[in-house]
Design a protein around this motif. Sequence first.
Motif, PDB file in Angstrom:
ATOM      1  N   GLN A 189     -47.551 -34.947-110.022  1.00 43.00           N
ATOM      2  CA  GLN A 189     -48.022 -34.012-108.999  1.00 43.00           C
ATOM      3  C   GLN A 189     -47.276 -32.683-109.099  1.00 43.00           C
ATOM      4  O   GLN A 189     -46.460 -32.330-108.238  1.00 43.00           O
ATOM      5  CB  GLN A 189     -47.853 -34.633-107.606  1.00 43.00           C
ATOM      6  CG  GLN A 189     -48.545 -35.965-107.420  1.00 43.00           C
ATOM      7  CD  GLN A 189     -50.039 -35.893-107.659  1.00 43.00           C
ATOM      8  OE1 GLN A 189     -50.715 -34.957-107.251  1.00 43.00           O
ATOM      9  NE2 GLN A 189     -50.570 -36.881-108.358  1.00 43.00           N
ATOM     10  N   PRO A 190     -47.523 -31.896-110.140  1.00 44.30           N
ATOM     11  CA  PRO A 190     -46.793 -30.637-110.324  1.00 44.30           C
ATOM     12  C   PRO A 190     -47.013 -29.627-109.195  1.00 44.30           C
ATOM     13  O   PRO A 190     -46.166 -28.764-108.967  1.00 44.30           O
ATOM     14  CB  PRO A 190     -47.308 -30.112-111.661  1.00 44.30           C
ATOM     15  CG  PRO A 190     -48.606 -30.798-111.882  1.00 44.30           C
ATOM     16  CD  PRO A 190     -48.478 -32.136-111.215  1.00 44.30           C
ATOM     17  N   ALA A 191     -48.093 -29.747-108.451  1.00 46.46           N
ATOM     18  CA  ALA A 191     -48.340 -28.836-107.333  1.00 46.46           C
ATOM     19  C   ALA A 191     -47.294 -28.981-106.235  1.00 46.46           C
ATOM     20  O   ALA A 191     -47.143 -28.103-105.389  1.00 46.46           O
ATOM     21  CB  ALA A 191     -49.732 -29.064-106.751  1.00 46.46           C
ATOM     22  N   LEU A 192     -46.534 -30.087-106.269  1.00 40.77           N
ATOM     23  CA  LEU A 192     -45.530 -30.350-105.233  1.00 40.77           C
ATOM     24  C   LEU A 192     -44.127 -29.913-105.647  1.00 40.77           C
ATOM     25  O   LEU A 192     -43.203 -29.965-104.840  1.00 40.77           O
ATOM     26  CB  LEU A 192     -45.536 -31.837-104.884  1.00 40.77           C
ATOM     27  CG  LEU A 192     -46.878 -32.365-104.377  1.00 40.77           C
ATOM     28  CD1 LEU A 192     -46.832 -33.882-104.216  1.00 40.77           C
ATOM     29  CD2 LEU A 192     -47.271 -31.691-103.083  1.00 40.77           C
ATOM     30  N   ASN A 193     -43.968 -29.487-106.894  1.00 35.47           N
ATOM     31  CA  ASN A 193     -42.670 -29.021-107.388  1.00 35.47           C
ATOM     32  C   ASN A 193     -42.427 -27.571-106.993  1.00 35.47           C
ATOM     33  O   ASN A 193     -43.348 -26.864-106.574  1.00 35.47           O
ATOM     34  CB  ASN A 193     -42.604 -29.145-108.913  1.00 35.47           C
ATOM     35  CG  ASN A 193     -42.640 -30.581-109.371  1.00 35.47           C
ATOM     36  OD1 ASN A 193     -42.178 -31.480-108.670  1.00 35.47           O
ATOM     37  ND2 ASN A 193     -43.204 -30.805-110.549  1.00 35.47           N
TER      38      ASN A 193
END
Length: 179
Positions: free
Chosen positions: A125-129
């Motif tokens: 879930q790169p959108a949460l990094n």
Amino acid sequence: MSLSTATTPKVTIETPLGPIIVELYPQQAPLTVANFLQYCQQGLFANSSFFRIVNEHNAQQAEDANASIQVIQGGLAPGDKRLLPPIAHESTEQTGLLHEDGVISMARFEPGTADGSFFFCIGEQPALNFAGKRYADGLGFAAFGRIISGRQVLEAIYHLAEDEEYLKDEISIISIYQI
């Protein structure tokens, strides 16, 4: 992200579908782990629930496809009277812990508002990094551990997703305790 050591704290999340065991990373995310363990030690997660499942079918359509996520959220919902004061935000840029498959992280609205609600990542879930697109502030969320046992339970919960993100029939969290 293989960070496990003999001193890494572990917790069991008891559900009607079986236990989920999570290891926590206090060296990387000390504030977030301390907060989570405080909820555990005070028994505040007892009789809470998994109340939200976000997947590709029920998520609100983001203007940017890179902001879409797949997570299972649980703990204490916003407004619960058992919530403790929120904690400072520990971004993935600070901790080096990324939102990979099976990672547990704190839910938040604004930075510094995380308290007793957490989520598990289903897939990366790169959108949460940090610098991710989920929130316009780009600060991401505070990852602080990962599932080490009970993945089949997490998958079973994930497959109970409905047409809406918030479940009509929440999945009970009987208790969360340190082992």
